[in-house]
Design a protein around this motif. Structure first.
Motif, short mmCIF file in Angstrom:
data_model
loop_
_atom_site.label_atom_id
_atom_site.label_comp_id
_atom_site.label_asym_id
_atom_site.label_seq_id
_atom_site.Cartn_x
_atom_site.Cartn_y
_atom_site.Cartn_z
N TYR A 102 52.74 33.10 62.30
CA TYR A 102 52.41 34.54 62.42
C TYR A 102 53.33 35.24 63.43
O TYR A 102 53.72 36.37 63.23
N GLN A 103 53.61 34.50 64.53
CA GLN A 103 54.40 35.14 65.58
C GLN A 103 55.85 35.43 65.16
O GLN A 103 56.53 36.23 65.79
N LYS A 104 56.28 34.78 64.08
CA LYS A 104 57.63 35.07 63.58
C LYS A 104 57.66 36.33 62.74
O LYS A 104 58.72 36.83 62.37
N LEU A 105 56.50 36.80 62.35
CA LEU A 105 56.42 37.93 61.44
C LEU A 105 56.04 39.19 62.20
O LEU A 105 54.86 39.51 62.33
N VAL A 106 57.03 39.87 62.73
CA VAL A 106 56.75 41.03 63.56
C VAL A 106 57.26 42.31 62.90
O VAL A 106 56.53 43.28 62.73
N THR A 107 58.52 42.28 62.51
CA THR A 107 59.11 43.48 61.90
C THR A 107 59.18 43.30 60.38
O THR A 107 58.98 42.21 59.85
N LEU A 108 59.51 44.38 59.71
CA LEU A 108 59.68 44.31 58.26
C LEU A 108 60.83 43.36 57.90
O LEU A 108 60.75 42.58 56.94
N ASP A 109 61.89 43.39 58.71
CA ASP A 109 63.01 42.46 58.51
C ASP A 109 62.54 41.01 58.61
O ASP A 109 62.95 40.17 57.80
N ASP A 110 61.69 40.74 59.61
CA ASP A 110 61.16 39.38 59.78
C ASP A 110 60.42 38.94 58.52
O ASP A 110 60.60 37.84 58.02
N VAL A 111 59.55 39.84 58.05
CA VAL A 111 58.72 39.51 56.89
C VAL A 111 59.61 39.25 55.66
O VAL A 111 59.44 38.25 54.95
N ALA A 136 63.44 47.28 61.79
CA ALA A 136 63.55 46.40 62.96
C ALA A 136 62.51 46.71 64.03
O ALA A 136 62.54 46.12 65.11
N VAL A 137 61.60 47.63 63.75
CA VAL A 137 60.55 47.96 64.72
C VAL A 137 59.27 47.22 64.30
O VAL A 137 58.98 47.12 63.12
N PRO A 138 58.55 46.63 65.27
CA PRO A 138 57.32 45.90 64.90
C PRO A 138 56.46 46.70 63.92
O PRO A 138 56.12 47.85 64.16
N LEU A 139 56.12 46.03 62.82
CA LEU A 139 55.41 46.70 61.74
C LEU A 139 54.05 47.22 62.18
O LEU A 139 53.65 48.32 61.84
N ARG A 140 53.35 46.40 62.97
CA ARG A 140 52.00 46.80 63.36
C ARG A 140 52.02 47.96 64.36
O ARG A 140 50.98 48.58 64.57
N ASP A 141 53.17 48.23 64.96
CA ASP A 141 53.27 49.41 65.81
C ASP A 141 53.50 50.67 64.98
O ASP A 141 53.11 51.76 65.35
#
Lengths: 446, 81
Positions: B63-72, B29-34
């Motif tokens: 793209y903006q919907k894809l932030v965390t691993l859960d999102d992806v 649930a933490v932004p992947l790119r972080d």
């Protein structure tokens, strides 16, 4: 006879290790061919050649670690018909035999091919190892020519490490220094022993390998340390920055990408780099090199792109002729360059051609970059993160809009702050008309 | 494609770009790119690789919907059937 020497693949490179030959005896090579893979502290580099000929002798053996400027191989020029068989050691010309004596060398440039094979008139000529053979045009910067004349060095005896093998002032100085060294200590660089058989192993029998990640990481750290310390020691930097509205170009790029499959979409980095290239056309004093007391303008606009490597460190290989490249092509070249840089698979010209560096640290979230110039370049342009900012707009109103801070670190010996400021303003202006960035410059400028 | 296979595909793709990543260490649930040092070029390559492996089209506006691993995972699951 052409002597191909280990080129300098970056300001901090002093030596390199031959990993493998990509050619064998008897192979014909042409301009741009990759002839060898050389390990430098930064990367294993595919070394290209900018001359044509037939491989006559591989002087170095994989595993050899040699200083920049060392003869790697000898080539017979295409025009040298009926030269002795390459594999016959008795017939292989010695360095002295292939060295035209200095007084004859100038004539050799325009003389018939056979002149180059005339035996040296004195043993001393062996120290003046020739690079260019008969009929070859010598590319050299004006200041290199002037210095060569001053020091009585024939340009035909100098290995060019500039763009397309052009001789730089530094190359001339290296020859001058190595002559001095050769006089003082026989058996140095200029007198590498010819070896005709090249076993693919080091003297100890160990297979030749590129540096391990740990070794490379240490070596890269020290290479960066050397280049950056030199930069801060020698270059009087000045720094400027300005905020550029990004509303128009962000919308424009989104619309442009919307109709395209993911593999053809363009990242903002491409138009940013393109804007720098177009602006440089009006500010040539920021595009080039400062060497030996004077500025030498770059022969083209070749932008070094700072690429951070996953294992640490960074590398800034060049994309050539950016101003003449449209955005789709620029994006393809950028993506290709980044992936090859990360895979440590770059070509020698990419390591040496950059006339300026652009760094985009915005991805890491910072707003302002105050860069360190990569010597002998004279400028570095930095882009920070595109963020929403509160800005004053017309009639005293305020608005929230995306903006980026673009910064310039420039060498005060080559340019002044006033011109630097105008350069940043030009980048800002170009970014407001994104359509103008989308075409090859030769189509929009006369 | 079932969820474990999809998850493995996502991790394998990520590790091609960032070999040092240990999937077990990633916080879903933490932004992947972080969590993983991915620049915009890495991120684009990640999405291109997923597009090529799974045949999922990912418009830039998503793209903006894809932030965390859960999102992806959620995004891909909904589109992989």
């Amino acid at each position: 006879m052409i002597e191909f020497r280990l080129p300098s693949l970056g300001a901090e490179m002093e030596d390199g290790t031959l990993l493998e030959w990509c050619v064998k005896l008897g192979d014909r090579v042409k301009k741009g061919d990759v002839v060898a893979v050389v390990d430098t502290s930064k990367s294993a580099i595919d070394v290209e050649i900018w001359q044509e000929g037939t491989v006559e002798e591989l002087v170095l053996t994989p595993g050899d670690k040699v200083p920049v400027g060392t003869v790697m191989m000898r080539l017979r020029e295409a025009s040298e018909a009926g030269a002795p068989a390459a594999t016959n050691p008795a017939a292989a010309p010695s360095p002295a035999a292939t060295a035209p004596a200095r007084p004859a060398a100038a004539a050799a440039r325009t003389a018939p091919p056979t002149t180059a094979q005339r035996p040296a008139e004195s043993p001393k000529a062996a120290a003046a190892t020739p690079v260019a053979g008969a009929g070859e045009r010598q590319r050299a910067s004006p200041s290199a020519r002037a210095l060569a004349h001053e020091l009585d060095i024939d340009l035909a005896t100098v290995a060019g490490t500039g763009p397309h093998g052009a001789i730089t002032r530094e190359d001339v100085e290296k020859v001058a220094a190595s002559r001095k060294a050769t006089k003082e200590a026989p058996g140095s660089v200029a007198t590498t022993k010819p070896r005709l058989e090249a076993p693919a192993a080091t003297a100890g029998g160990a297979p030749v390998r590129a540096a391990t990640p740990v070794e490379r990481s240490l070596a890269m750290r020290s290479a960066i340390a050397a280049a950056m310390a030199r930069s801060k020691r020698e270059i009087p930097h000045y720094y400027l920055a300005t905020e550029v509205p990004m509303q128009r170009i962000t919308r424009w790029l989104a619309a442009r990408n919307a109709g395209k499959p993911i593999t053809e979409r363009v990242l903002m980095a491409a138009p940013l780099i393109k804007a720098v290239a177009l602006a440089l056309r009006k500010f040539p004093e920021l595009n080039g090199y400062y060497q030996n007391g004077s500025f030498v303008a770059g022969e083209g606009i070749h932008i070094g792109v700072a690429i951070s490597l996953r294992q640490g460190g960074l590398i800034a290989p060049a994309i050539r002729d950016v101003a003449d490249t449209d955005l789709d092509e620029l994006m393809r070249r950028l993506a290709n360059l980044v992936s090859r840089a990360r895979a440590l698979s770059l070509r020698s010209s990419e390591m040496t051609d950059a006339t300026i560096t652009v760094t985009n640290l915005g991805d890491q979230g910072v707003e302002l970059v105050q860069g360190v110039i990569y010597p002998p370049q004279v400028a570095l342009v930095g882009f920070g993160k595109v963020t929403d900012r509160v800005r004053a707009v017309d009639d005293g109103a305020i608005a929230v809009m995306p903006a980026v801070t673009v910064s310039l670190a420039a060498d005060h010996r080559a340019s002044d702050g006033h011109r630097g400021a105008l350069f940043l303003a030009e980048i800002a202006r170009l970014l407001q008309s994104p359509e103008s960035l989308d075409v090859a410059a030769d189509k929009i400028m006369k | 494609m079932d969820e474990p296979t999809l998850r493995k595909t996502v991790f394998d793709t990520l590790r091609r770009i960032a070999p040092e990543v240990t999937p077990a260490d990633l916080e879903p649930a933490v932004p992947l790119r972080d969590q993983v040092d991915l620049d915009s070029m890495d991120w684009l390559n990640f999405l291109i690789a997923l597009h090529e492996k799974l045949g999922v089209d990912i418009p830039e506006s998503d793209y903006q919907k894809l932030v965390t691993l859960d999102d992806v995972m959620g995004y891909l699951k909904a589109r992989c059937g």
